[in-house]
Design an enzyme around this catalytic site. Sequence first.
Site, PDB file in Angstrom:
ATOM      1  N   VAL A  62      80.127 -83.591  93.397  1.00 40.42           N
ATOM      2  CA  VAL A  62      79.895 -84.485  92.248  1.00 40.42           C
ATOM      3  C   VAL A  62      79.257 -85.793  92.716  1.00 40.42           C
ATOM      4  CG1 VAL A  62      81.820 -83.509  90.972  1.00 40.42           C
ATOM      5  CG2 VAL A  62      82.252 -85.469  92.459  1.00 40.42           C
ATOM      6  N   THR A  63      78.562 -86.441  91.798  1.00 42.44           N
ATOM      7  CA  THR A  63      78.094 -85.925  90.525  1.00 42.44           C
ATOM      8  C   THR A  63      76.691 -85.359  90.740  1.00 42.44           C
ATOM      9  OG1 THR A  63      77.156 -88.053  89.814  1.00 42.44           O
ATOM     10  CG2 THR A  63      79.428 -87.593  89.160  1.00 42.44           C
ATOM     11  N   LYS A  74      80.319 -91.946 103.587  1.00 49.55           N
ATOM     12  CA  LYS A  74      78.961 -92.449 103.342  1.00 49.55           C
ATOM     13  C   LYS A  74      79.019 -93.681 102.433  1.00 49.55           C
ATOM     14  CE  LYS A  74      77.960 -89.156  99.583  1.00 49.55           C
ATOM     15  NZ  LYS A  74      77.945 -90.132  98.520  1.00 49.55           N
ATOM     16  N   LYS A  92      74.771 -93.363  98.076  1.00 49.78           N
ATOM     17  CA  LYS A  92      74.869 -92.177  97.236  1.00 49.78           C
ATOM     18  C   LYS A  92      74.451 -90.944  98.034  1.00 49.78           C
ATOM     19  CE  LYS A  92      76.083 -94.714  93.734  1.00 49.78           C
ATOM     20  NZ  LYS A  92      77.549 -94.883  93.542  1.00 49.78           N
ATOM     21  N   GLN A 113      58.802 -76.309  89.986  1.00 52.37           N
ATOM     22  CA  GLN A 113      57.587 -76.378  90.806  1.00 52.37           C
ATOM     23  C   GLN A 113      57.747 -75.623  92.137  1.00 52.37           C
ATOM     24  OE1 GLN A 113      55.499 -80.380  90.401  1.00 52.37           O
ATOM     25  NE2 GLN A 113      57.600 -80.904  89.822  1.00 52.37           N
ATOM     26  N   GLU A 126      82.312 -90.862  99.269  1.00 51.80           N
ATOM     27  CA  GLU A 126      81.675 -92.172  99.077  1.00 51.80           C
ATOM     28  C   GLU A 126      82.741 -93.199  99.426  1.00 51.80           C
ATOM     29  OE1 GLU A 126      79.443 -92.664  95.464  1.00 51.80           O
ATOM     30  OE2 GLU A 126      79.181 -94.819  95.781  1.00 51.80           O
ATOM     31  N   CYS A 158      75.080 -88.414  93.492  1.00 46.27           N
ATOM     32  CA  CYS A 158      75.218 -88.197  94.939  1.00 46.27           C
ATOM     33  C   CYS A 158      74.749 -86.820  95.399  1.00 46.27           C
ATOM     34  CB  CYS A 158      76.655 -88.466  95.366  1.00 46.27           C
ATOM     35  SG  CYS A 158      77.061 -90.221  95.252  1.00 46.27           S
ATOM     36  N   ASP A 210      81.586 -85.517  97.868  1.00 44.38           N
ATOM     37  CA  ASP A 210      82.443 -86.494  97.168  1.00 44.38           C
ATOM     38  C   ASP A 210      83.491 -85.880  96.235  1.00 44.38           C
ATOM     39  OD1 ASP A 210      80.678 -88.077  98.522  1.00 44.38           O
ATOM     40  OD2 ASP A 210      79.850 -89.083  96.776  1.00 44.38           O
TER      41      ASP A 210
HETATM   42  C1  C5J Z   1      78.749 -89.875  93.151  1.00 44.43           C
HETATM   43  C2  C5J Z   1      78.591 -91.837  91.785  1.00 44.43           C
HETATM   44  N1  C5J Z   1      79.503 -89.305  94.072  1.00 44.43           N
HETATM   45  N2  C5J Z   1      78.267 -91.148  90.684  1.00 44.43           N
HETATM   46  N3  C5J Z   1      78.909 -91.199  92.938  1.00 44.43           N
HETATM   47  O1  C5J Z   1      77.969 -89.209  92.479  1.00 44.43           O
HETATM   48  O2  C5J Z   1      78.637 -93.049  91.752  1.00 44.43           O
END
Ligand code: C5J
Length: 220
Positions: free
Chosen positions: A157-158, A129, A132, A202, A72, A162, A24
Amino acid sequence: MRLNDARPFAYDFDLDRTALVLIDMQRDFIEPGGFGETLGNDVSLLAAIVPATQAVLAAWRQAGGLVVHTREAHRPDLSDCPPAKRLRGAPSLRIGDEGPMGRILVAGEPGNQIIDALAPIEGEWVIDKPGKGAFYATGLHERLQARGITHLVFGGVTTEVCVQTSMREANDRGYDCLLLEDCTESYFPQFKAAAVEMIRAQGAIVGWTATGPQLMAALT
Ligand code: C5J
């Protein structure tokens, strides 16, 4: 290839079976006037990772590895956008509304394009997509399987939304995943820090972490 400095331990990968997945890196999140800003965020935080990501992308291309870009993105009729997603919260503009860069998070709009600095080139995959995660309703897993991909190196990001969602989806599908810490960012630094920690906790429960320069050193 071996990335010795990866955490929590060395990450072994075969370039032919590994894809670089940039999540994204679209104008909607990184430039003013997009979805990120409508949610009240300072988008300049995200723009700061562009040079590090550009360097990794150039090195990965030079090495001949597969590159996957995601966006996105919803269909213009929003038939793939659940009302629960569109109506939640109180953004200044909602998904599908007209903003300064066109309709928010709608495929084909100016704001939905990958930023110029990381623009896809011929042969690279661009996955739209609606969720997320990169694996929900995209066919990405089937395409990666057909190509013999077993390892995924993530940036984008972020971090905690996502990127982490996509890594968890990938991990559950059997991929060995690595997150490039300097090629991912959040509007909330504390969320990024927590996401990075929980991914490699872990014994790499979701995956490994490393930096772009560490990956590039392993490629040479
Ligand atoms: C993504 C969002 N790409 N934060 N989307 O992380 O809504």
